[in-house]
Write an enzyme that holds these catalytic residues in place. Structure first.
Site, PDB file in Angstrom:
ATOM      1  CG  ASP A  52      -0.345  -0.128   2.527  1.00 44.51           C
ATOM      2  OD1 ASP A  52       0.892  -0.105   2.619  1.00 44.51           O
ATOM      3  OD2 ASP A  52      -1.100  -0.252   3.526  1.00 44.51           O
ATOM      4  CG  ASP A  91       0.448  -4.153   2.055  1.00 52.76           C
ATOM      5  OD1 ASP A  91       0.618  -5.088   2.861  1.00 52.76           O
ATOM      6  OD2 ASP A  91       1.271  -3.232   1.908  1.00 52.76           O
ATOM      7  CE  LYS A 121       2.969  -6.104   4.031  1.00 47.64           C
ATOM      8  NZ  LYS A 121       2.520  -4.988   4.936  1.00 47.64           N
ATOM      9  CD  GLU A 190       7.539  -0.224   8.147  1.00 47.06           C
ATOM     10  OE1 GLU A 190       7.810   0.870   7.625  1.00 47.06           O
ATOM     11  OE2 GLU A 190       6.503  -0.870   7.878  1.00 47.06           O
TER      12      GLU A 190
END
Length: 272
Positions: A52, A91, A121, A190
């Protein structure tokens, strides 16, 4: 491991698990269009993420929030059309799975049916447990995403490193284990401390892919426009630029402009 019509063996979720088991690192990059995906796949990448982050690098939005499910399906379809080998993960965008597990399943099914993607995801842990369960119940592979979760940027208020405090670190560990127990085939971490990421990778049996999470995980992912130097203003510590394509493109366009204005292009050999 499945075989594409071209005869090239495709990367599967099972193959990623085997790579972790034998200690082979997993390479992952984003792609949002046919031409870029064709190059990345041909180079031998293991996983392509239709992120995204297209909201940022393709549309110029400040956050990932504006991109829609229809947009993601468009980008994913373009990527899938280019790919012979890589596993394509898509995503599910903000607002398309958080509301209810029914909505989450509907969104995931649309992505799989309309784009031909291989997996989806989602961002989050315990708070999206029902959505993850529902998607997995339909046989759709799910990759999790913890740590800095860009879809929740207005909740956090910053893009700084996550899980530095003990309470947040413990929640991340608990969420990671929950996602594995639910049946997610892999997890993205992340922008978290490297020691925490390494601990999670060791405690989980599923592959853990890092972005700004150090080298102790099972693989790495970057936004392709960042690592190729197409974007110039994004310079986090974790980013290594492998090329300066943005600069090369600028020079090429300037050269073209000069040739057009000087009536040097097209020359006699470039005419009919």
């Amino acid at each position: 491991m499945s075989v594409h019509k071209s005869g090239i063996k495709k990367v599967t979720t099972h193959q990623l698990a085997a790579m972790k088991e034998r200690g082979e690192k997993i390479s992952m990059l984003t792609a949002y269009d046919y031409s870029m995906a064709k190059i990345i796949d041909g180079a031998g990448i293991d996983v392509i993420l239709v992120g995204d982050s297209a909201s940022n690098v393709m549309a110029g939005n400040e956050t990932t929030l504006p991109i829609t499910l229809d947009h993601m399906i468009y980008h994913a379809t373009s990527v899938v059309n280019a790919v012979d080998r890589a596993l394509v993960v898509v995503d599910i965008p903000f607002g398309s799975y958080q509301g209810s597990s029914t909505e989450a399943l509907r969104s995931a099914i649309r992505i799989m049916k309309e784009s031909g993607g291989h997996a989806v995801k989602v961002e989050g842990g315990k708070e999206i447990e029902d959505s993850v369960k529902r998607i997995l119940s339909a046989g759709i592979p799910v990759m999790g995403h913890l740590g800095l979760t860009p879809q929740s940027i207005y909740k956090f208020g910053t893009y700084t490193v996550r899980a530095k405090e003990e309470a947040e670190a413990q929640k991340l560990i608990d969420d990671a284990k929950l996602l594995e127990e639910l049946g997610c085939f892999a997890l993205v971490l992340e922008k978290i401390p490297s020691a925490l990421a390494e601990r999670v990778a060791k405690e989980l049996t599923i592959p853990v892919i890092g972005i700004g999470a150090g080298s102790g995980v099972d693989g790495q992912v970057l936004v392709v426009h960042d690592m190729l130097g197409i974007t110039q203003d994004f310079k986090p510590r974790f980013l290594r630029r492998y090329a300066n394509i943005g600069g090369m493109m600028t020079e090429a366009v300037q050269h073209y402009i000069q040739d057009v204005k000087a009536v040097d292009f097209p020359n006699e050999k470039e005419q009919y």
